[in-house]
Structure formats: C-alpha cells, structure tokens
Design a protein around this motif. Structure first.
Motif, PDB file in Angstrom:
ATOM      1  N   LEU A 153      37.500  33.123  -7.209  1.00  0.00           N
ATOM      2  CA  LEU A 153      36.933  34.460  -7.394  1.00  0.00           C
ATOM      3  C   LEU A 153      36.500  34.669  -8.847  1.00  0.00           C
ATOM      4  O   LEU A 153      35.407  35.190  -9.121  1.00  0.00           O
ATOM      5  CB  LEU A 153      37.967  35.515  -6.993  1.00  0.00           C
ATOM      6  N   GLU A 154      37.322  34.260  -9.784  1.00  0.00           N
ATOM      7  CA  GLU A 154      36.985  34.399 -11.202  1.00  0.00           C
ATOM      8  C   GLU A 154      35.724  33.592 -11.545  1.00  0.00           C
ATOM      9  O   GLU A 154      34.869  34.057 -12.304  1.00  0.00           O
ATOM     10  CB  GLU A 154      38.148  33.944 -12.076  1.00  0.00           C
ATOM     11  N   THR A 155      35.606  32.416 -10.991  1.00  0.00           N
ATOM     12  CA  THR A 155      34.425  31.582 -11.246  1.00  0.00           C
ATOM     13  C   THR A 155      33.151  32.257 -10.753  1.00  0.00           C
ATOM     14  O   THR A 155      32.113  32.224 -11.420  1.00  0.00           O
ATOM     15  CB  THR A 155      34.586  30.205 -10.570  1.00  0.00           C
ATOM     16  N   LEU A 156      33.232  32.890  -9.590  1.00  0.00           N
ATOM     17  CA  LEU A 156      32.077  33.609  -9.050  1.00  0.00           C
ATOM     18  C   LEU A 156      31.658  34.750  -9.983  1.00  0.00           C
ATOM     19  O   LEU A 156      30.465  34.974 -10.216  1.00  0.00           O
ATOM     20  CB  LEU A 156      32.404  34.170  -7.663  1.00  0.00           C
ATOM     21  N   ILE A 157      32.655  35.456 -10.543  1.00  0.00           N
ATOM     22  CA  ILE A 157      32.362  36.579 -11.446  1.00  0.00           C
ATOM     23  C   ILE A 157      31.762  36.071 -12.748  1.00  0.00           C
ATOM     24  O   ILE A 157      30.730  36.566 -13.217  1.00  0.00           O
ATOM     25  CB  ILE A 157      33.643  37.390 -11.731  1.00  0.00           C
ATOM     26  N   VAL A 158      32.406  35.071 -13.345  1.00  0.00           N
ATOM     27  CA  VAL A 158      32.000  34.572 -14.660  1.00  0.00           C
ATOM     28  C   VAL A 158      30.579  34.021 -14.631  1.00  0.00           C
ATOM     29  O   VAL A 158      29.822  34.169 -15.600  1.00  0.00           O
ATOM     30  CB  VAL A 158      33.000  33.512 -15.158  1.00  0.00           C
ATOM     31  N   HIS A 159      30.184  33.398 -13.524  1.00  0.00           N
ATOM     32  CA  HIS A 159      28.858  32.778 -13.438  1.00  0.00           C
ATOM     33  C   HIS A 159      27.800  33.713 -12.859  1.00  0.00           C
ATOM     34  O   HIS A 159      26.718  33.272 -12.460  1.00  0.00           O
ATOM     35  CB  HIS A 159      28.939  31.484 -12.617  1.00  0.00           C
ATOM     36  N   GLY A 160      28.118  35.000 -12.826  1.00  0.00           N
ATOM     37  CA  GLY A 160      27.117  36.000 -12.475  1.00  0.00           C
ATOM     38  C   GLY A 160      26.661  35.977 -11.038  1.00  0.00           C
ATOM     39  O   GLY A 160      25.539  36.399 -10.732  1.00  0.00           O
ATOM     40  N   LEU A 161      27.505  35.516 -10.126  1.00  0.00           N
ATOM     41  CA  LEU A 161      27.114  35.429  -8.718  1.00  0.00           C
ATOM     42  C   LEU A 161      27.497  36.677  -7.922  1.00  0.00           C
ATOM     43  O   LEU A 161      27.154  36.779  -6.750  1.00  0.00           O
ATOM     44  CB  LEU A 161      27.747  34.194  -8.077  1.00  0.00           C
ATOM     45  N   VAL A 162      28.218  37.603  -8.562  1.00  0.00           N
ATOM     46  CA  VAL A 162      28.618  38.846  -7.897  1.00  0.00           C
ATOM     47  C   VAL A 162      27.582  39.914  -8.218  1.00  0.00           C
ATOM     48  O   VAL A 162      27.383  40.281  -9.369  1.00  0.00           O
ATOM     49  CB  VAL A 162      30.011  39.306  -8.360  1.00  0.00           C
ATOM     50  N   GLU A 163      26.913  40.423  -7.197  1.00  0.00           N
ATOM     51  CA  GLU A 163      25.851  41.400  -7.407  1.00  0.00           C
ATOM     52  C   GLU A 163      26.400  42.820  -7.470  1.00  0.00           C
ATOM     53  O   GLU A 163      27.539  43.084  -7.073  1.00  0.00           O
ATOM     54  CB  GLU A 163      24.812  41.281  -6.294  1.00  0.00           C
ATOM     55  N   HIS A 164      25.558  43.721  -7.962  1.00  0.00           N
ATOM     56  CA  HIS A 164      25.955  45.113  -8.185  1.00  0.00           C
ATOM     57  C   HIS A 164      26.501  45.762  -6.924  1.00  0.00           C
ATOM     58  O   HIS A 164      27.436  46.565  -6.977  1.00  0.00           O
ATOM     59  CB  HIS A 164      24.744  45.897  -8.711  1.00  0.00           C
ATOM     60  N   SER A 165      25.922  45.433  -5.784  1.00  0.00           N
ATOM     61  CA  SER A 165      26.340  46.051  -4.523  1.00  0.00           C
ATOM     62  C   SER A 165      27.765  45.673  -4.133  1.00  0.00           C
ATOM     63  O   SER A 165      28.368  46.329  -3.281  1.00  0.00           O
ATOM     64  CB  SER A 165      25.376  45.654  -3.403  1.00  0.00           C
ATOM     65  N   CYS A 166      28.308  44.628  -4.748  1.00  0.00           N
ATOM     66  CA  CYS A 166      29.669  44.174  -4.426  1.00  0.00           C
ATOM     67  C   CYS A 166      30.719  44.743  -5.375  1.00  0.00           C
ATOM     68  O   CYS A 166      31.917  44.556  -5.148  1.00  0.00           O
ATOM     69  CB  CYS A 166      29.746  42.653  -4.482  1.00  0.00           C
TER      70      CYS A 166
END
Length: 396
Positions: A153-166
């Motif tokens: 989960l942290e890797t997804l956040i750090v690499h900018g893969l989590v969009e605003h809608s999430c």
C-alpha cells in the motif's frame, strides 16, 4: 461536431466518461496508433487546410492485450474479495505478481529482482504499476487494506498510483486501522488532500485514539535517524563550503523539530508543514475542532514558538534533501506556518480562548514569546536599515 461540442457533451453525460474509462483504462501508446492514421478522402475538403480529418485509428495490439488482462484480473480479484476469509495475503500477492510479470514480459521491462526476495511485489509496482487501470488500482488498494499488506500500500502511494478519487476511502480506512505512519505518508504525497480528509487527519493527530501509538514508532524513528544523520553530516570533516554550512543549519533545524515533541506531535509536523494548501481548507478544519483538540493544537504551536525564540538561527533548509539526503527538512514547519496557524485559531475560537482560564494561561505564555520574537524582528529590521545606510554612504 466541434471539439468543444464533444467536450461539452461528454461532461454533461457521466456515462460516456465512465464507458471510455472502462474501454481505455490505461495510458495508450500513441506510436503505433499514429503510424496507422491516414488522411480521410472526402469530397469538398480543401487540401490547403492545416487540419485534415484522418481515419484508421485503433489501439495497439499490446495495449489491447494489457487492457484485457486488467479486466480479467479485476473480475478475479472481485470474486476473491467477496470471501476474504478464504483469501489470504499470499494468495493475493501471488495473483498480483503474476499479473505484473505478464505485463513486464509483454512490454520488455526487466524487473531485475529475484521473486524470492523481500519486496519483490513492491519492485514490480515500481516498474510496471502504471499499467494498472483506475478500477484495478482501487481494488488493489481495497485488498491491501482488507488483508493489511501495508508495504505494498505504501509503495502505491509513494509512486503516485493513488488517484484523487481514492483519497477519502483510503484515509478513512487508515484511521480506522490506526495506521498513523501511513497517514503521514498520505499527507506527504497527496498534494491536494480534500478538506474533509485534512480535518480527519488533523483530529486524529490532535486526539490520538487508543491503539494508534504503536504505528507512530516508525515516524519517531525516522525523525530521530534524520536528526542523528544531520549531526554526522555537520561533523563530517570531508564536507566543505556550502555543504558544511547547510549540514550545520539542518542539524539545528532537525534538533529543534525532534526534541521536546511527543510522537503524535512529530506526525503533526507533516500536516502543519503542508499548509501551502488553500487557506480556506485550513480555516474550515480549525473551525471544526473541539476544546480538547484546540488546547492540544495551541500547546503544540506554543512549543514551536519557544523553539524559534531559543534558536533564532534555525531556518528552512529546502536544499538539504537533494544535497545531503535529509528529507525530513522539507517537513519542518516554518515560523510563517506557525504564526499563520495561530492567527487562524484565534480568528475561529477567540471567544472560547478568552472565556476559559486554561486557555488564557497558555495564551499568556505564548504572548510573552511572541513579544520577544517581535522585538527581535524590529531589531533585525533596524540593523538592516543601518547596513543599507552604510552601503549608501560608502557608495556615495
């Protein structure tokens, strides 16, 4: 139909947008598609026009296959998450890794890590995670929270893969799970955190619930290790000139940011230092704090004022991250951040602060510090004027 009419029609009909996202959930490779375009031969068209209609657009074979794999992975993961008791972390990582490996092989990206190594999934995300469609990312985030796979989960956040809608769903889930360290990661990497989520995180750090402190240990260790590293840099005899001066400044800054603050207040540093966000968001959040939270915020801000009074040489070190690797220097609240926050607290809660004796006592101590800082500022301005006058005299 003109381009403006197409955009207007699409914005008026969300179903069209959702359908297009479903059909093309990834960023398409334009090379092959552009090569297939041909001028549209139609009577009445002026060949001298700069813009000519074209035909033959189609997505590349590789993009089509990746989209198809994403849809199949989405259906499989949805089916598995319906019964999470029979779906463990190892099962999830297995199908996620297989999905990424298939994409990496197709597009010719080498992962360069042995599958048996720790962090293999995180390395796959770094390499080919951007091939995930929006719906796939949402479901992977949900699976990480449900199965408590925090590293992924942290890797997804750090690499900018989590969009605003999430953002909102993720922040609320992390608050429920008492994942203080990951909330700090969200604050650092979500530059446009909505006001409701900002308020949620602010309340969480000001009145930390039971069971949340254990996840704050990682945050404390980060600040501690960065402060020690800054001291090592400042005493490193091999550093010269600008670097050694920056190391000295960074060691002072990180020392005052670490000493005397509780673990929850260290987490609060990130939120206060991110106040480049819209002031309306901050004002709205402060207006919704209760008495206990206001007191905690004022005490925290008072600590900062005392620190800056005792160490007037402390100041921002924005380049310490790139030049010395001291990343937390970017997240130390400045005097301007603190003064701005105090001003907003007074604006929103002045009557409460004046009427309650416990607030008045804290404000008296802050007032003394503010007066001292204001006096120093006036002296500095006077000295600046003297220096400028001397320069003028010398030039004359």
């Amino acid at each position: 139909m003109t381009l403006l009419e197409l955009i207007t029609k699409a914005s008026a009909n969300p179903e069209i947008i959702l359908a297009s996202e479903s059909d093309y959930p990834i960023i398409l490779n334009p090379d092959e598609s552009l090569l297939n375009l041909e001028p549209q031969l139609k009577e009445g068209l002026n060949p001298n026009f700069l813009i000519q209609p074209v035909t033959g657009f189609q997505i590349s074979r590789i993009d089509a296959e990746i989209i198809d794999w994403g849809q199949k992975f989405l259906k499989k993961l949805k089916r598995k998450l319906k019964n999470p008791h029979n779906f463990g972390a190892d099962d999830f990582l297995g199908i996620l890794n297989a999905f990424f490996e298939k994409i990496g092989k197709k597009v010719g990206i080498s992962i360069g890590v042995d599958p048996s190594d720790n962090g293999y999934t995180c390395k796959l995300i770094e390499k080919v995670g951007f091939f995930m469609g929006r719906e796939v990312v949402r479901l992977v985030l949900e699976a990480c929270v449900v199965l408590e796979i925090w590293e992924v989960l942290e890797t997804l956040i750090v690499h900018g893969l989590v969009e605003h809608s999430c953002y909102s769903n993720l922040v609320n889930s992390l608050v429920t799970k008492r994942k203080s360290d990951l909330l700090c990661v969200c604050v650092k990497h979500f530059s446009d955190l909505p006001s409701s989520d900002f308020l949620c995180v602010l309340k969480y750090f000001l009145s930390t619930p039971k069971g949340a402190y254990s996840s704050m240990v990682a945050v404390k260790k980060e600040w501690e290790s960065e402060a020690l590293l800054a001291i090592e840099k400042a005493t490193d005899k091999s550093l010269k000139g600008k670097k050694i001066r920056m190391a000295n400044d960074a060691s002072i800054l990180l020392m005052i940011a670490y000493d005397g603050f509780s673990v929850s207040e260290l987490c609060l540093h990130y939120l206060i230092a991110s106040m480049s966000l819209d002031e309306l968001i901050l004002t709205s959040a402060i207006s919704k704090l209760n008495g206990v939270e206001i007191m905690a915020l004022i005490q925290y801000l008072g600590k900062w004022l005392n620190k800056y009074e005792r160490f007037p040489q402390a100041g921002p070190c924005p380049k310490a991250s790139s030049m010395l690797g001291l990343k937390t220097c970017e997240w130390v609240p400045t005097v301007e951040d603190i003064v701005k926050c105090i001003g907003l607290v007074l604006d929103e809660h002045f009557s409460s602060l004046v009427l309650h004796p416990e607030f008045r006592e804290v404000l008296r101590s802050i007032q003394g510090t503010v007066n001292s800082l204001a006096l120093e500022t006036r002296l500095c301005c006077s000295m600046a004027n003297v220096i400028e006058n001397l320069r003028t005299e010398v030039k004359g």
